[in-house]
Design an enzyme around this catalytic site. Structure first.
Site, PDB file in Angstrom:
ATOM      1  N   GLU A  88      33.534 -48.794  42.030  1.00 34.17           N
ATOM      2  CA  GLU A  88      32.311 -49.135  41.280  1.00 34.17           C
ATOM      3  C   GLU A  88      32.295 -48.201  40.076  1.00 34.17           C
ATOM      4  O   GLU A  88      31.957 -47.019  40.217  1.00 34.17           O
ATOM      5  CB  GLU A  88      31.065 -48.921  42.152  1.00 34.17           C
ATOM      6  CG  GLU A  88      31.041 -49.738  43.437  1.00 34.17           C
ATOM      7  CD  GLU A  88      30.950 -51.239  43.217  1.00 34.17           C
ATOM      8  OE1 GLU A  88      30.509 -51.657  42.134  1.00 34.17           O
ATOM      9  OE2 GLU A  88      31.345 -51.984  44.123  1.00 34.17           O
TER      10      GLU A  88
ATOM     11  N   GLU B  87      31.090 -46.030  27.232  1.00 36.79           N
ATOM     12  CA  GLU B  87      29.920 -45.694  28.043  1.00 36.79           C
ATOM     13  C   GLU B  87      29.427 -44.300  27.645  1.00 36.79           C
ATOM     14  O   GLU B  87      30.197 -43.343  27.659  1.00 36.79           O
ATOM     15  CB  GLU B  87      30.297 -45.696  29.522  1.00 36.79           C
ATOM     16  CG  GLU B  87      29.107 -45.441  30.407  1.00 36.79           C
ATOM     17  CD  GLU B  87      29.464 -45.427  31.885  1.00 36.79           C
ATOM     18  OE1 GLU B  87      30.437 -44.761  32.255  1.00 36.79           O
ATOM     19  OE2 GLU B  87      28.742 -46.082  32.654  1.00 36.79           O
TER      20      GLU B  87
HETATM   21  P1  NAD Z   1      32.670 -38.863  38.047  1.00 33.90           P
HETATM   22  O1  NAD Z   1      33.715 -39.907  38.070  1.00 33.90           O
HETATM   23  O2  NAD Z   1      32.861 -37.678  37.198  1.00 33.90           O
HETATM   24  O3  NAD Z   1      32.434 -38.302  39.529  1.00 33.90           O
HETATM   25  C1  NAD Z   1      32.159 -39.171  40.612  1.00 33.90           C
HETATM   26  C2  NAD Z   1      32.576 -38.476  41.909  1.00 33.90           C
HETATM   27  O4  NAD Z   1      33.998 -38.304  41.889  1.00 33.90           O
HETATM   28  C3  NAD Z   1      31.971 -37.086  42.090  1.00 33.90           C
HETATM   29  O5  NAD Z   1      31.673 -36.895  43.451  1.00 33.90           O
HETATM   30  C4  NAD Z   1      33.117 -36.184  41.665  1.00 33.90           C
HETATM   31  O6  NAD Z   1      33.063 -34.900  42.254  1.00 33.90           O
HETATM   32  C5  NAD Z   1      34.298 -36.962  42.206  1.00 33.90           C
HETATM   33  N1  NAD Z   1      35.594 -36.603  41.602  1.00 33.90           N
HETATM   34  C6  NAD Z   1      35.840 -36.053  40.391  1.00 33.90           C
HETATM   35  N2  NAD Z   1      37.178 -35.868  40.229  1.00 33.90           N
HETATM   36  C7  NAD Z   1      37.771 -36.328  41.361  1.00 33.90           C
HETATM   37  C8  NAD Z   1      39.112 -36.411  41.799  1.00 33.90           C
HETATM   38  N3  NAD Z   1      40.134 -36.001  41.046  1.00 33.90           N
HETATM   39  N4  NAD Z   1      39.351 -36.939  43.025  1.00 33.90           N
HETATM   40  C9  NAD Z   1      38.341 -37.377  43.816  1.00 33.90           C
HETATM   41  N5  NAD Z   1      37.030 -37.311  43.456  1.00 33.90           N
HETATM   42  C10 NAD Z   1      36.755 -36.795  42.240  1.00 33.90           C
HETATM   43  O7  NAD Z   1      31.308 -39.630  37.718  1.00 33.90           O
HETATM   44  P2  NAD Z   1      29.878 -39.001  37.487  1.00 33.90           P
HETATM   45  O8  NAD Z   1      29.906 -38.303  36.171  1.00 33.90           O
HETATM   46  O9  NAD Z   1      29.452 -38.257  38.713  1.00 33.90           O
HETATM   47  O10 NAD Z   1      28.974 -40.321  37.409  1.00 33.90           O
HETATM   48  C11 NAD Z   1      28.864 -41.083  36.276  1.00 33.90           C
HETATM   49  C12 NAD Z   1      29.792 -42.283  36.314  1.00 33.90           C
HETATM   50  O11 NAD Z   1      29.555 -43.036  37.491  1.00 33.90           O
HETATM   51  C13 NAD Z   1      29.539 -43.232  35.164  1.00 33.90           C
HETATM   52  O12 NAD Z   1      30.757 -43.662  34.625  1.00 33.90           O
HETATM   53  C14 NAD Z   1      28.813 -44.405  35.833  1.00 33.90           C
HETATM   54  O13 NAD Z   1      28.923 -45.627  35.155  1.00 33.90           O
HETATM   55  C15 NAD Z   1      29.451 -44.425  37.151  1.00 33.90           C
HETATM   56  N6  NAD Z   1      28.593 -45.115  38.126  1.00 33.90           N
HETATM   57  C16 NAD Z   1      28.940 -46.395  38.484  1.00 33.90           C
HETATM   58  C17 NAD Z   1      28.132 -47.099  39.357  1.00 33.90           C
HETATM   59  C18 NAD Z   1      28.480 -48.506  39.765  1.00 33.90           C
HETATM   60  O14 NAD Z   1      27.894 -48.991  40.721  1.00 33.90           O
HETATM   61  N7  NAD Z   1      29.382 -49.185  39.102  1.00 33.90           N
HETATM   62  C19 NAD Z   1      26.976 -46.498  39.878  1.00 33.90           C
HETATM   63  C20 NAD Z   1      26.657 -45.210  39.489  1.00 33.90           C
HETATM   64  C21 NAD Z   1      27.489 -44.521  38.597  1.00 33.90           C
END
Ligand code: NAD
Length: 498
Positions: A253, A388
């Site tokens: 997602e 985004e």
């Molecule tokens: P992010 O991708 O930075 O982090 C998401 C999660 O991934 C966090 O728990 C983070 O610690 C973890 N993570 C980071 N690096 C990783 C790695 N190498 N391996 C495994 N896990 C890792 O996202 P964010 O900044 O927390 O959230 C914002 C993003 O989430 C935006 O792009 C938003 O659009 C997306 N989002 C999507 C939905 C959806 O339903 N499509 C919903 C909410 C947020």
């Protein structure tokens, strides 16, 4: 005194020596310390979850018992609703009104929904085959996938965790939940609620950890059967890489750059008010934020004047104040990223209609606030149109025909959601089919219901959450087939002719 939050691994709350400060984004103050997991704790969580799955502590109890435990989790959330809402606001910055009326009750509701529906969803289906060469009777059964890693972002910390936990647990899986290190508090509180609900040891593990430290191990380990990820495209791509090592089920997602189309025959007041919600709720930090709004040229000036006037009146402040309509962004680095996009847009020739900067109010100067921002004179080549931003920044433009509106909406690598504002039902239904997005909302925004599958197209990801289809992602479908050819002699009996 600052509270310490331990990890929840294999039925025990465990502190580690590696602690991270948790910051209130409205004030910059430290509000808690959280134990961080490294690969050692990840190993303990994986082996705990694996053993709990393989020894059947969770999947072998009756479905009625499973339902009762999940209902207790839902009730546990509601019993602590006020406490959880304040904690979410303190940690994430979102207005208390949002955490009180959206995040926390919706989290309880999703556990309740999947608890009440799991029996029906898991019911086997029978298929009878009557072909010219053989007869067969097949039963399709749905079984849990096994150990599922759930990785969630910081924008809806408890809600995203609850979606994934409720579906995984209802399907009979064991899980390792990894919240964002920016916002792990409500997920760790949920760990206590889950423990009190009587979930068997090892079925749920909750580890705060930096993705870059533990992501590779958590996602590539062959004892983990599925990874359900919500977050950015950048991290999503890494997770696809990790999971490919041992080939496993993944759902993604990811981000969005969703478009809202406002037609001349719409209820303009509702379209303006709804569009404000669609970009400025949660400080614009929503995957489905309508960060591009296109307005039919005939009503463009009227819409924009009303929209900008109202955007300027949105009350910024500490989310704990019930009057606050918009809180701070999650972090200083997120604010810098948002400000850089606005600066780039100015250099590219776009026009800032309001906002675009850090507020001057001295009461806000300790938090990571950013003004609601509306940007015009944008074209499809600009970063502000394509990327985004994940902040309270919207670009606006006009169209003169439905075809042009659809083409603008679809001019994106993302395909998460869209809004159409019009009173012409035939037109909205026709356009909705042409828009390349997983959810299309007509005369409204953000309609999430437990019954409705949700998930993006294109680079917004794959796989669904919620609804029957979302639940099924957390199951494996097996067909069990018996040859029922008349005379009880199966076709294969004759193959070699002995
Ligand atoms: P992010 O991708 O930075 O982090 C998401 C999660 O991934 C966090 O728990 C983070 O610690 C973890 N993570 C980071 N690096 C990783 C790695 N190498 N391996 C495994 N896990 C890792 O996202 P964010 O900044 O927390 O959230 C914002 C993003 O989430 C935006 O792009 C938003 O659009 C997306 N989002 C999507 C939905 C959806 O339903 N499509 C919903 C909410 C947020």
């Amino acid at each position: 005194m600052i509270k310490n939050y331990p990890l929840f691994i294999n039925g025990e709350f465990k502190e580690t020596s590696n602690k991270q400060d948790i910051i209130n984004p409205a004030t910059g103050e430290i509000i808690a310390k959280v134990s961080l997991a490294d690969n050692h704790e990840v190993e303990a969580a994986i082996s705990g979850a694996r053993e709990a799955f393989d020894k059947g502590a969770w999947r072998s109890i009756t479905l009625e018992e499973r339902k009762e435990v999940i209902l207790k989790i839902s009730k546990g959330i509601l019993d602590k609703a006020a406490e959880l809402a304040s904690l979410e606001t303190l940690n994430n910055g979102k207005p208390l009104k949002e955490s009180t009326f959206m995040d926390i009750p919706s989290s309880a509701k999703v556990f309740e929904y999947f608890a009440n529906n799991l029996k029906e969803l898991l019911e086997a289906e029978t298929i009878s085959i009557d072909s010219q060469i053989a007869n067969a009777e097949s039963r399709l059964i749905r079984q849990p996938r096994g150990v599922v890693a759930l990785i969630v972002p910081w924008n809806y910390p408890l809600l995203m965790a609850s979606w994934k936990l409720a579906q995984s647990l209802a399907a009979g899986n064991t899980v390792i939940l990894k919240p964002s290190t920016l916002t792990p508090l409500t997920a760790l509180e949920l760990g206590k609620i889950i423990n009190e609900a009587g979930i068997p040891k090892g079925v749920v593990n909750i580890i705060a950890a930096r993705g870059q430290d533990v992501g590779a191990k958590l996602c590539s380990d062959s004892r983990v059967d599925m990874v359900s990820f919500t977050g950015s495209n950048q991290v999503g791509r890494k997770i696809i890489e990790y999971t490919s090592e041992n080939v496993k089920k993944v759902i993604m997602e990811l981000g969005g750059k969703s478009a809202s189309l406002v037609f001349a025959e719409s209820d303009i007041e509702a379209a303006v008010n709804g569009s404000l919600c669609s970009i400025f709720l949660n400080q614009g930090q929503m995957c489905t934020a309508m960060s591009r709004i296109f307005i039919e040229d005939k009503i463009y000036d009227r819409f924009i004047s009303d929209f900008v006037n109202k955007a300027k009146r949105i009350k910024l402040g500490n989310g704990l104040d019930f009057e606050t309509q918009m809180g701070p962004l999650i972090s200083e680095s997120q604010r810098k990223k948002v400000a850089a996009f606005v600066e780039q847009a100015k250099k590219d020739g776009a026009k800032i209609l309001c906002g675009g900067k850090i507020p001057e109010d001295s009461k806000l100067n300790k938090g990571f606030f950013f003004e609601p921002t509306v940007i015009a004179n944008v074209n499809a080549d600009m970063a502000i149109f394509q990327e985004e931003i994940f902040g309270p920044v919207v670009c606006v433009g006009k169209f003169s025909s439905p075809e042009e509106a659809v083409s603008l909406a679809n001019n994106s690598n993302f395909g998460l959601a869209a809004c159409i504002w019009s009173k012409d039902d035939q037109k909205t239904q026709g356009l909705a089919k042409k828009i390349d997005a997983g959810s299309v909302w007509i005369n409204t925004y953000g309609m999430f219901f437990e019954e409705l599958p949700y998930g993006g197209f294109k680079q917004s990801g794959f796989g669904k959450e919620l609804g029957k289809e979302g639940f099924f992602e957390y199951t494996r479908l097996k067909n069990i087939t018996a040859d029922t050819t008349k005379g009880a002699k199966p076709l294969v009996n004759y193959w070699y002719g002995f």
